[in-house]
Design an enzyme around this catalytic site. Structure first.
Site, PDB file in Angstrom:
ATOM      1  N   PRO A   1       0.782  -1.233   0.000  1.00  0.00           N
ATOM      2  CA  PRO A   1       0.000   0.000   0.000  1.00  0.00           C
ATOM      3  C   PRO A   1       0.814   1.284   0.000  1.00  0.00           C
ATOM      4  O   PRO A   1       1.842   1.374   0.681  1.00  0.00           O
ATOM      5  CB  PRO A   1      -0.841  -0.110   1.277  1.00  0.00           C
ATOM      6  CG  PRO A   1      -0.191  -1.168   2.093  1.00  0.00           C
ATOM      7  CD  PRO A   1       0.477  -2.101   1.139  1.00  0.00           C
ATOM      8  N   ASN A   2       0.324   2.218  -0.772  1.00  0.00           N
ATOM      9  CA  ASN A   2       0.867   3.580  -0.899  1.00  0.00           C
ATOM     10  C   ASN A   2       2.161   3.652  -1.710  1.00  0.00           C
ATOM     11  O   ASN A   2       2.648   4.743  -1.997  1.00  0.00           O
ATOM     12  CB  ASN A   2       1.075   4.244   0.481  1.00  0.00           C
ATOM     13  CG  ASN A   2      -0.226   4.310   1.262  1.00  0.00           C
ATOM     14  OD1 ASN A   2      -1.210   4.833   0.750  1.00  0.00           O
ATOM     15  ND2 ASN A   2      -0.258   3.749   2.457  1.00  0.00           N
TER      16      ASN A   2
ATOM     17  N   ARG B   1       5.107  10.666  -2.846  1.00  0.00           N
ATOM     18  CA  ARG B   1       4.802  10.460  -1.430  1.00  0.00           C
ATOM     19  C   ARG B   1       6.035  10.742  -0.563  1.00  0.00           C
ATOM     20  O   ARG B   1       7.068  10.086  -0.739  1.00  0.00           O
ATOM     21  CB  ARG B   1       4.409   8.983  -1.262  1.00  0.00           C
ATOM     22  CG  ARG B   1       4.257   8.548   0.151  1.00  0.00           C
ATOM     23  CD  ARG B   1       4.191   7.025   0.239  1.00  0.00           C
ATOM     24  NE  ARG B   1       3.958   6.619   1.592  1.00  0.00           N
ATOM     25  CZ  ARG B   1       4.201   5.410   2.064  1.00  0.00           C
ATOM     26  NH1 ARG B   1       4.669   4.467   1.273  1.00  0.00           N
ATOM     27  NH2 ARG B   1       3.970   5.121   3.322  1.00  0.00           N
TER      28      ARG B   1
ATOM     29  N   TYR C   1      11.105   8.722   0.927  1.00  0.00           N
ATOM     30  CA  TYR C   1      11.042   7.656  -0.078  1.00  0.00           C
ATOM     31  C   TYR C   1      11.660   8.018  -1.426  1.00  0.00           C
ATOM     32  O   TYR C   1      11.673   7.197  -2.342  1.00  0.00           O
ATOM     33  CB  TYR C   1       9.575   7.226  -0.280  1.00  0.00           C
ATOM     34  CG  TYR C   1       8.960   6.667   0.986  1.00  0.00           C
ATOM     35  CD1 TYR C   1       9.418   5.461   1.517  1.00  0.00           C
ATOM     36  CD2 TYR C   1       7.949   7.333   1.665  1.00  0.00           C
ATOM     37  CE1 TYR C   1       8.866   4.938   2.674  1.00  0.00           C
ATOM     38  CE2 TYR C   1       7.389   6.825   2.825  1.00  0.00           C
ATOM     39  CZ  TYR C   1       7.853   5.627   3.327  1.00  0.00           C
ATOM     40  OH  TYR C   1       7.318   5.101   4.476  1.00  0.00           O
TER      41      TYR C   1
ATOM     42  N   ASN D   1       7.964  -5.710  -0.657  1.00  0.00           N
ATOM     43  CA  ASN D   1       7.843  -4.564   0.240  1.00  0.00           C
ATOM     44  C   ASN D   1       6.363  -4.480   0.607  1.00  0.00           C
ATOM     45  O   ASN D   1       5.562  -3.919  -0.138  1.00  0.00           O
ATOM     46  CB  ASN D   1       8.322  -3.272  -0.430  1.00  0.00           C
ATOM     47  CG  ASN D   1       8.336  -2.107   0.559  1.00  0.00           C
ATOM     48  OD1 ASN D   1       7.755  -2.194   1.635  1.00  0.00           O
ATOM     49  ND2 ASN D   1       8.996  -1.022   0.191  1.00  0.00           N
TER      50      ASN D   1
ATOM     51  N   ALA E   1       3.071  -0.855   4.982  1.00  0.00           N
ATOM     52  CA  ALA E   1       2.525  -0.849   6.343  1.00  0.00           C
ATOM     53  C   ALA E   1       1.995  -2.225   6.776  1.00  0.00           C
ATOM     54  O   ALA E   1       1.952  -2.520   7.976  1.00  0.00           O
ATOM     55  CB  ALA E   1       1.425   0.205   6.455  1.00  0.00           C
TER      56      ALA E   1
ATOM     57  N   ASP F   1       1.430 -15.590   6.989  1.00  0.00           N
ATOM     58  CA  ASP F   1       1.001 -16.982   6.768  1.00  0.00           C
ATOM     59  C   ASP F   1       1.132 -17.369   5.301  1.00  0.00           C
ATOM     60  O   ASP F   1       1.516 -18.506   4.987  1.00  0.00           O
ATOM     61  CB  ASP F   1      -0.459 -17.174   7.204  1.00  0.00           C
ATOM     62  CG  ASP F   1      -0.629 -17.295   8.719  1.00  0.00           C
ATOM     63  OD1 ASP F   1       0.404 -17.404   9.423  1.00  0.00           O
ATOM     64  OD2 ASP F   1      -1.775 -17.288   9.191  1.00  0.00           O
TER      65      ASP F   1
ATOM     66  N   GLU G   1      12.285  -9.690   2.210  1.00  0.00           N
ATOM     67  CA  GLU G   1      11.565  -8.494   2.668  1.00  0.00           C
ATOM     68  C   GLU G   1      12.441  -7.279   2.426  1.00  0.00           C
ATOM     69  O   GLU G   1      13.609  -7.272   2.831  1.00  0.00           O
ATOM     70  CB  GLU G   1      11.266  -8.648   4.170  1.00  0.00           C
ATOM     71  CG  GLU G   1      10.637  -7.407   4.801  1.00  0.00           C
ATOM     72  CD  GLU G   1      10.391  -7.574   6.311  1.00  0.00           C
ATOM     73  OE1 GLU G   1      10.353  -8.724   6.817  1.00  0.00           O
ATOM     74  OE2 GLU G   1      10.240  -6.543   6.986  1.00  0.00           O
TER      75      GLU G   1
ATOM     76  N   HIS H   1      12.633  -2.816   2.455  1.00  0.00           N
ATOM     77  CA  HIS H   1      12.060  -1.502   2.772  1.00  0.00           C
ATOM     78  C   HIS H   1      12.987  -0.433   2.223  1.00  0.00           C
ATOM     79  O   HIS H   1      14.217  -0.587   2.253  1.00  0.00           O
ATOM     80  CB  HIS H   1      11.907  -1.323   4.289  1.00  0.00           C
ATOM     81  CG  HIS H   1      11.022  -2.352   4.889  1.00  0.00           C
ATOM     82  ND1 HIS H   1       9.651  -2.313   4.756  1.00  0.00           N
ATOM     83  CD2 HIS H   1      11.306  -3.478   5.575  1.00  0.00           C
ATOM     84  CE1 HIS H   1       9.137  -3.375   5.352  1.00  0.00           C
ATOM     85  NE2 HIS H   1      10.116  -4.106   5.854  1.00  0.00           N
TER      86      HIS H   1
ATOM     87  N   SER I   1      13.028   2.811   3.367  1.00  0.00           N
ATOM     88  CA  SER I   1      13.565   3.538   4.524  1.00  0.00           C
ATOM     89  C   SER I   1      14.114   2.538   5.539  1.00  0.00           C
ATOM     90  O   SER I   1      13.815   1.337   5.476  1.00  0.00           O
ATOM     91  CB  SER I   1      12.452   4.379   5.165  1.00  0.00           C
ATOM     92  OG  SER I   1      11.412   3.533   5.651  1.00  0.00           O
TER      93      SER I   1
ATOM     94  N   ARG J   1      12.921   4.705  12.552  1.00  0.00           N
ATOM     95  CA  ARG J   1      11.658   5.458  12.516  1.00  0.00           C
ATOM     96  C   ARG J   1      10.785   5.122  13.734  1.00  0.00           C
ATOM     97  O   ARG J   1      11.300   4.656  14.739  1.00  0.00           O
ATOM     98  CB  ARG J   1      10.962   5.172  11.177  1.00  0.00           C
ATOM     99  CG  ARG J   1      11.846   5.591   9.976  1.00  0.00           C
ATOM    100  CD  ARG J   1      11.170   5.333   8.654  1.00  0.00           C
ATOM    101  NE  ARG J   1       9.967   6.163   8.512  1.00  0.00           N
ATOM    102  CZ  ARG J   1       9.039   5.963   7.565  1.00  0.00           C
ATOM    103  NH1 ARG J   1       9.193   4.986   6.684  1.00  0.00           N
ATOM    104  NH2 ARG J   1       7.992   6.756   7.501  1.00  0.00           N
TER     105      ARG J   1
ATOM    106  N   ARG K   1       7.029   0.748  13.607  1.00  0.00           N
ATOM    107  CA  ARG K   1       7.624   0.182  12.388  1.00  0.00           C
ATOM    108  C   ARG K   1       8.739  -0.826  12.698  1.00  0.00           C
ATOM    109  O   ARG K   1       9.330  -1.417  11.808  1.00  0.00           O
ATOM    110  CB  ARG K   1       8.189   1.290  11.498  1.00  0.00           C
ATOM    111  CG  ARG K   1       7.142   2.227  10.965  1.00  0.00           C
ATOM    112  CD  ARG K   1       7.729   3.233   9.984  1.00  0.00           C
ATOM    113  NE  ARG K   1       6.897   4.413   9.905  1.00  0.00           N
ATOM    114  CZ  ARG K   1       5.793   4.523   9.146  1.00  0.00           C
ATOM    115  NH1 ARG K   1       5.419   3.534   8.385  1.00  0.00           N
ATOM    116  NH2 ARG K   1       5.084   5.633   9.147  1.00  0.00           N
TER     117      ARG K   1
HETATM  118  C1  DQA Z   1       8.188   0.992   3.973  1.00  0.00           C
HETATM  119  C2  DQA Z   1       8.257   1.238   5.487  1.00  0.00           C
HETATM  120  C3  DQA Z   1       6.892   1.030   6.120  1.00  0.00           C
HETATM  121  O1  DQA Z   1       6.978   1.255   7.532  1.00  0.00           O
HETATM  122  C4  DQA Z   1       5.886   2.010   5.552  1.00  0.00           C
HETATM  123  O2  DQA Z   1       4.606   1.766   6.082  1.00  0.00           O
HETATM  124  C5  DQA Z   1       5.867   2.001   4.061  1.00  0.00           C
HETATM  125  C6  DQA Z   1       7.108   1.833   3.316  1.00  0.00           C
HETATM  126  C7  DQA Z   1       9.523   1.326   3.290  1.00  0.00           C
HETATM  127  O3  DQA Z   1       9.709   0.859   2.150  1.00  0.00           O
HETATM  128  O4  DQA Z   1      10.353   2.042   3.833  1.00  0.00           O
HETATM  129  O5  DQA Z   1       4.824   2.236   3.448  1.00  0.00           O
HETATM  130  O6  DQA Z   1       7.909  -0.383   3.762  1.00  0.00           O
END
Ligand code: DQA
Length: 138
Positions: A10-11, A18, A23, A72, A75, A85, A96, A98, A100, A105, A109
Site C-alpha cells: 500500500p501507498n 509520497r 522515499y 515490500n 505498512a 502466513d 523483505e 524496505h 527507509s 523510525r 515500524r
Molecule cells: C516501507 C516502510 C513502512 O513502515 C511504511 O509503512 C511504508 C514503506 C519502506 O519501504 O520504507 O509504506 O515499507
C-alpha cells in the site's frame, strides 16, 4: 531464466510523490525499467496493490512457480499475520525489503510480522534495497 517478482504494497504506487524526503523522488515504474536493463539474466515482474487480499492472491499465484519474490509489504509488514502466513505457505524464497530504515523510525515500524518467514531483510538503502535483493538471486 530465473523469474523474480517484485511486489509493492500500500501507498507505494505513490513513490516519487509520497513523502519524497523519506522515499525519494523517483517513480517505481522508471526504476523498474532500469532494473530490468541492468539484470538481463533475470526476468523481472512487478505487481503493486493497496489491498491486503490482492497481495496474498499474488503470493499464492506465483509462489509455486517463481524463483523468488521481493516483497515490500509497506505498512502491512507491521500488521499482517495473513501475509506472514501466505509467505509460510508458498515455496518461493521471499526477501523483505524496505526503502527507509524502519528501525530508525517510529517504534510501530520496528515490528515485522513477516520477517520470521522470509529468507532475509534489506532495509534503509532507498530504492537500491530492491537491487540488493535481486543480487542475492544471482
Ligand atoms: C516501507 C516502510 C513502512 O513502515 C511504511 O509503512 C511504508 C514503506 C519502506 O519501504 O520504507 O509504506 O515499507
Amino acid at each position: 531464466m530465473k523469474k523474480i517478482l517484485i511486489i509493492n504494497g500500500p501507498n507505494l504506487n505513490l513513490l516519487g510523490k509520497r513523502e519524497p524526503g523519506i522515499y525519494g523522488k523517483a517513480s517505481f515504474e522508471v526504476y523498474f525499467n532500469d532494473l530490468q536493463e541492468k539484470f538481463q539474466k533475470i526476468k523481472l515482474y512487478y505487481f503493486q496493490s493497496n489491498h491486503e487480499g490482492a497481495l496474498i492472491d499474488k503470493l499464492h499465484e506465483v509462489g509455486y512457480s517463481f524463483d523468488g519474490i521481493i516483497l515490500n509489504a509497506a505498512a502491512y509488514t507491521h500488521t499482517s499475520i495473513a501475509i506472514a502466513d501466505a509467505i509460510k505457505a508458498i515455496e518461493a524464497a521471499v526477501i523483505e525489503v524496505h526503502i527507509s530504515n524502519v528501525y530508525a523510525r517510529e517504534t510501530y515500524r520496528h515490528k515485522s510480522y513477516i520477517a520470521p518467514n522470509v529468507k532475509g531483510v534489506i532495509t534503509g538503502f532507498g530504492l537500491q534495497s530492491y537491487e540488493l535483493a535481486i543480487r542475492s538471486f544471482l
